[in-house]
Design an enzyme around this catalytic site. Structure first.
Site, mmCIF file in Angstrom:
data_model
loop_
_atom_site.group_PDB
_atom_site.id
_atom_site.type_symbol
_atom_site.label_atom_id
_atom_site.label_comp_id
_atom_site.label_asym_id
_atom_site.label_seq_id
_atom_site.Cartn_x
_atom_site.Cartn_y
_atom_site.Cartn_z
ATOM 1 N N HIS A 1 0.814 -1.212 0.000
ATOM 2 C CA HIS A 1 0.000 0.000 0.000
ATOM 3 C C HIS A 1 0.845 1.259 0.000
ATOM 4 O O HIS A 1 0.420 2.307 -0.482
ATOM 5 C CB HIS A 1 -1.028 -0.044 1.125
ATOM 6 N N GLU B 1 -11.055 -11.119 -4.588
ATOM 7 C CA GLU B 1 -9.612 -10.996 -4.346
ATOM 8 C C GLU B 1 -9.055 -12.167 -3.533
ATOM 9 O O GLU B 1 -7.892 -12.178 -3.165
ATOM 10 C CB GLU B 1 -9.284 -9.657 -3.682
ATOM 11 N N ASP C 1 -4.533 -8.490 -4.257
ATOM 12 C CA ASP C 1 -4.677 -9.559 -3.270
ATOM 13 C C ASP C 1 -4.891 -10.906 -3.926
ATOM 14 O O ASP C 1 -4.440 -11.932 -3.411
ATOM 15 C CB ASP C 1 -5.829 -9.241 -2.299
ATOM 16 N N CYS D 1 -9.988 -3.564 -10.340
ATOM 17 C CA CYS D 1 -9.512 -2.348 -9.672
ATOM 18 C C CYS D 1 -8.130 -2.537 -9.050
ATOM 19 O O CYS D 1 -7.602 -1.627 -8.415
ATOM 20 C CB CYS D 1 -10.510 -1.869 -8.624
#
Ligand code: PEP
Ligand code: MG
Length: 579
Positions: free
Chosen positions: A192, A439, A463, A510
């Site tokens: 992240h 995910e 993920d 996404c």
């Protein structure tokens, strides 16, 4: 002496500038004993440096732009508190008096002691605050040396941040700042921290091992964000070459701007939607500026970070969601419910529930699992999102679902939140759509469970890859095995797209794959029509779409999906690129 370091490219472009080390690993100072008669003078020197730094931080805070993230002010506030802390000031003075250390020695000795103390602290977030103390001490040392470190706010615009690691929450403070690049020792391509760095639209490389130990404050460095290369103290000819490449890239970016208003469709006329991923409400502006036709992923957990002992109240959340929705002016905004855990810990989660000590946080109480274990918190967020839906077009997206009963519990809670709003007479969109992130491989392999219950799907490739390949997405030690093109990953994505299409359920991607132009044709060929990515990637992906023809992609994409040997796969990918 020039040298080159290699890491993982995470954000494209070339940055050339001076290194600004955050918490440098080694603070190099003089060590000597002072005379007894010099003690008071040494303390006066220390106090003057503290005062100078206090003045500097006060000025920084006063000069903060009105639209600077609130975390920025809080961050300076923390540094001011540390600067006045007894543990730092009084203990250092004691060392000067009792041991007759010069002030620099006393200060770094005290830093060592505090650091050891922090290393023993169980709370991970608190442990990471060690970096703040190091930064404050560094400022004081610079002041003692007569040279102040570069300011964090609006300083020299050729500054490149170099750090051992930066937590995603800390990365937020750089939004709206004028840094030119980022380099960290740790991290993976879809950690992240890397995602936030990418959202800043500046070149970045992570996993550049030893960078913060080998690069010194103010070293001239080049960051090649396309290749993950960092060149320290470059030779003039190298500098010239990179300066040239930098201007070429700037030209290309300017040319891309011309695509902003053209409709997104393939050569054969197939319409494609390009949405933006955002972390904070004001990022919606960047989404609009890039020509996005909506927000495909609003990562709401970033609103919850940097809140020390509490989570944002319903009204605070509502105001944030409403702001994003209003900025998007009628375009759809997909708001994902809180996805904390793994590399996105939350201060307020550390409440003794064992979360922070989980052996495998990425497999633990993450995302929807945590939300369902905290129904009041979850209901608060759901009410806030629902209320924002009265001001535009909102969808609710749920992260990390894998079990039928999780979907059912979530839908029950959404119904409950709606009932509560009805009772309170508060408006919301009664037709609001609810979707799931795909995910976890189990979700991709049990799609009917999702297709029957939900309005739309969004594939989170970051993920999905992590869990399909059992590779920690934030761990640079295994980053070379984090492979979006692994046949198993491609099968999971293709299967999800195919089944959703067959069921007539809209599906988007996404994860970071959607924003990487090298995957655009492949995803188009698999049938993807909705991409969501960081605004900075939108035009380059659009360019790829405008050059593609679905018919000619069919055969080579089918060949990619049938390829299980690396050479075979590479050859098929080549044919996709040339189709
Ligand atoms: C993903 O996993 O691909 C995703 C988009 O969610 P995040 O990166 O926030 O985990
Ligand atoms: Mg995810």
């Amino acid at each position: 002496m020039p040298f080159t370091l290699h890491g993982i490219p995470v954000s494209r472009g070339i940055a050339i500038g001076r290194a600004y080390l955050i918490a440098p690993a080694a603070l190099d100072v003089d060590h000597y004993l002072i005379e007894h008669a010099q003690i008071e003078d040494e303390i006066v020197r220390f106090r003057a440096a503290l005062q100078a730094v206090e003045h500097e931080l006060d000025t920084l805070r006063a000069d903060l732009a009105a639209d600077a993230p609130s975390e920025m002010g809080a961050f300076i506030g923390v540094h001011l508190m540390i600067l006045n802390d007894v543990m730092l000031v009084q203990e250092t003075i004691d060392l000067i008096r009792t041991r007759r250390f010069n002030v620099e020695w006393a200060l770094t000795e005290q830093l060592e002691r505090l650091s050891r103390h922090f290393d023993d602290v169980e709370d991970e977030y608190l442990r990471e605050r060690k970096a703040d103390i190091e930064q404050v001490v560094e400022r004081v040392l610079k002041s003692l040396a007569g040279a102040m470190p570069p300011s964090l706010h609006g300083g020299c615009d050729e500054m490149i941040v170099v750090a051992h690691d930066i937590a995603p929450a800390d990365m937020l403070q750089f939004k709206g700042q004028t840094f030119q690049g980022f380099v960290t020792d740790l991290g993976g391509r879809t950690s992240h921290t890397a995602i936030v760095a990418r959202s800043l639209g500046i070149p970045a490389a992570v996993g550049v091992q030893q960078a913060s130990a080998l690069i010194r404050q103010d070293d001239l460095i080049i960051v090649d964000g396309d290749h993950g290369i960092v060149i320290v103290d470059p030779a003039p000819i190298v500098l010239e070459e990179y300066t040239y490449r930098q201007s070429e890239m700037a030209l290309e970016r300017r040319k891309l701007q011309r695509l902003k208003f053209s409709p997104t469709q393939t050569l054969c006329g197939a319409k494609i939607q390009l949405y933006a991923n955002i972390e904070l409400p004001d990022d919606a502006q960047a989404a609009l500026d890039s020509g996005a036709t909506g927000v495909g992923l609003f990562r709401t957990e970033f609103l919850f970070m940097n809140h020390k002992n509490h989570l944002p109240e319903e009204d605070e959340q509502f105001a944030a969601y409403r702001r994003a929705v209003e900025l998007m002016n009628g375009l759809p905004v997909t708001i994902r419910t809180i996805d904390v855990g793994a590399d996105k810990p939350l201060d307020a989660m550390n409440s003794g529930d064992g979360y922070e000590t989980a052996a495998n946080p990425a497999l633990g109480l993450r995302a929807i699992r945590w939300s369902l274990s905290e129904p009041q918190m979850f209901l608060t967020q759901l009410r806030a999102i629902l209320r924002a839906s009265a001001f535009g077009s909102v969808k609710i997206l749920i992260p990390m679902l894998a079990h039928a009963q999780q979907i059912d519990q979530t839908l029950d809670l959404i119904r409950e939140a709606r009932r509560q709003l009805d009772d309170a007479g508060l408006a919301y969109d009664p037709n609001i759509q609810v979707g799931a992130m795909i995910e976890i491989p189990a979700a991709a392999l049990a799609l009917p469970m999702f297709l029957r219950r939900l309005d739309f799907l969004s594939i989170g490739t970051n993920d999905l890859i992590q869990y399909a390949l059992a590779i920690d997405r934030a761990d640079n030690a295994v980053a070379d095995l984090y492979d979006p093109l692994h046949p198993a990953v491609l099968q999971l994505i293709a299967h999800t797209l195919r089944e959703a299409k067959r069921a007539g359920v809209p599906v988007s991607v996404c994860g970071e794959m959607a924003g990487d132009p090298s995957f655009t044709r492949l995803l188009l060929g698999m049938g993807l029509t909705e991409f969501s990515m960081h605004p900075s990637q939108l035009l380059v992906v659009k360019q790829e779409i405008l050059r593609s023809q679905l018919k000619t992609l069919e055969k080579p994409v089918a060949e990619v999906l049938a390829a299980y040997e690396p050479e075979e796969l590479q050859a098929a990918l080549q044919r996709v690129a040339q189709a």
